[in-house]
Design a protein around this motif. Structure first.
Motif, short mmCIF file in Angstrom:
data_model
loop_
_atom_site.label_atom_id
_atom_site.label_comp_id
_atom_site.label_asym_id
_atom_site.label_seq_id
_atom_site.Cartn_x
_atom_site.Cartn_y
_atom_site.Cartn_z
N GLU A 111 0.99 -1.37 -0.09
CA GLU A 111 0.23 0.02 -0.12
C GLU A 111 1.03 1.30 0.08
O GLU A 111 0.89 1.79 -0.70
CB GLU A 111 -0.69 0.31 1.33
CG GLU A 111 -1.67 -0.96 0.94
CD GLU A 111 -3.64 -0.58 2.07
OE1 GLU A 111 -3.17 0.76 2.50
OE2 GLU A 111 -3.76 -2.13 2.01
N ALA A 115 1.17 4.85 -3.04
CA ALA A 115 0.60 5.58 -2.37
C ALA A 115 2.07 6.81 -2.67
O ALA A 115 1.88 7.38 -3.92
CB ALA A 115 1.05 5.76 -0.91
N ASP A 118 1.78 6.63 -7.04
CA ASP A 118 0.85 7.45 -7.16
C ASP A 118 1.09 9.12 -7.02
O ASP A 118 1.16 10.02 -7.32
CB ASP A 118 -0.17 7.57 -6.53
CG ASP A 118 -1.43 6.57 -6.22
OD1 ASP A 118 -1.53 5.76 -7.33
OD2 ASP A 118 -2.15 5.92 -5.65
N HIS A 143 3.75 8.82 3.27
CA HIS A 143 2.50 8.46 3.85
C HIS A 143 1.27 7.46 4.68
O HIS A 143 1.23 6.98 3.82
CB HIS A 143 2.95 7.33 2.48
CG HIS A 143 3.37 7.76 1.02
ND1 HIS A 143 2.72 8.83 -0.08
CD2 HIS A 143 4.29 8.27 0.49
CE1 HIS A 143 3.50 9.94 -0.95
NE2 HIS A 143 4.41 8.78 -0.50
N ARG A 146 -1.68 7.05 4.68
CA ARG A 146 -2.93 5.99 4.12
C ARG A 146 -2.99 4.55 3.61
O ARG A 146 -4.26 4.29 3.29
CB ARG A 146 -2.38 6.65 2.60
CG ARG A 146 -1.62 8.25 2.23
CD ARG A 146 -1.20 8.31 1.35
NE ARG A 146 -1.24 10.18 1.28
CZ ARG A 146 -0.71 9.86 -0.69
NH1 ARG A 146 -0.51 10.15 -1.53
NH2 ARG A 146 -0.18 11.85 -0.17
#
Length: 204
Positions: A111, A115, A118, A143, A146
């Motif tokens: 994950e 991030a 992104d 990050h 998130r």
């Protein structure tokens, strides 16, 4: 060369699944080596048969494997340590305290890598997968807010449990590996990967 170490308990289910799926997805010429070990390893044992069967179905080779006990020396040589639970992370830190900042739950790092992708990979890390993977520990702290709760990011132990539990554990590992690899290979943006989809191994 970037070195990755996957860690679970017995080193016959979750960590070898991570090792072999990552190796299959990244390919032999990625500049990344992947190994695995266990905090209470069943030393010398092959990959647990249900996991081996699931790995073959996912395009990964479970052969030529022998479980090994986790050591501080293994941790010191790893640029990144991927663990299955918070207990494994504590065991890694107890053996080698300096590794705490490069030790992550596998599902957590998937994950966090998403991030980072992104937001856009910093130009200084180029397009090389190995360089990006080695840089992740330094890029992910901003990050952390998130990602999900820690208990949701743990991979359950399927050893001596039903084939349903084995399938669920391997599917979760495969989905995380796929997310991580896609994030490493993309300059930005994200396409969601469902747990039942796996990326085919690269042609060699």
């Amino acid at each position: 060369m970037t070195h990755v170490l996957a860690v679970c308990t017995g080193n016959i289910c979750r960590s070898p699944a991570t090792e072999r799926l990552l190796a299959a997805r990244l390919g032999a010429r990625s500049g990344i080596t992947i190994a695995s070990a266990g905090t209470h390893a069943l030393e010398g044992r092959p990959v647990d048969p249900p996991v081996a069967e699931l790995l073959r179905a996912a395009g990964a080779d479970p052969g030529s494997f022998g479980a090994r006990q986790l050591t501080a020396a293994q941790i010191r040589t790893a640029d990144l340590v991927l663990v299955m639970t918070r207990r494994h992370r504590s065991a890694v830190a107890a053996l080698e305290p300096s590794a705490v900042r490069r030790t992550f739950l596998l599902l957590e790092l998937a994950e966090l890598a998403r991030a980072v992708a992104d937001a856009g990979w910093p130009a200084q890390h180029g397009e090389e997968t190995a360089a990006r993977l080695a840089a992740l520990p330094g890029l992910v702290p901003v990050h952390r807010g998130r990602v999900g709760l820690p208990d949701r990011l743990e991979v359950e132990d399927p050893h001596r449990r039903s084939i349903t539990v084995h399938a669920r554990a391997v599917a979760g590992i495969a989905a995380a590996v796929d997310q991580l690899v896609l994030a490493l290979r993309r300059p930005g943006g994200w396409a969601q990967v469902s747990p039942d989809r796996v990326i085919p191994p690269p042609r060699t």
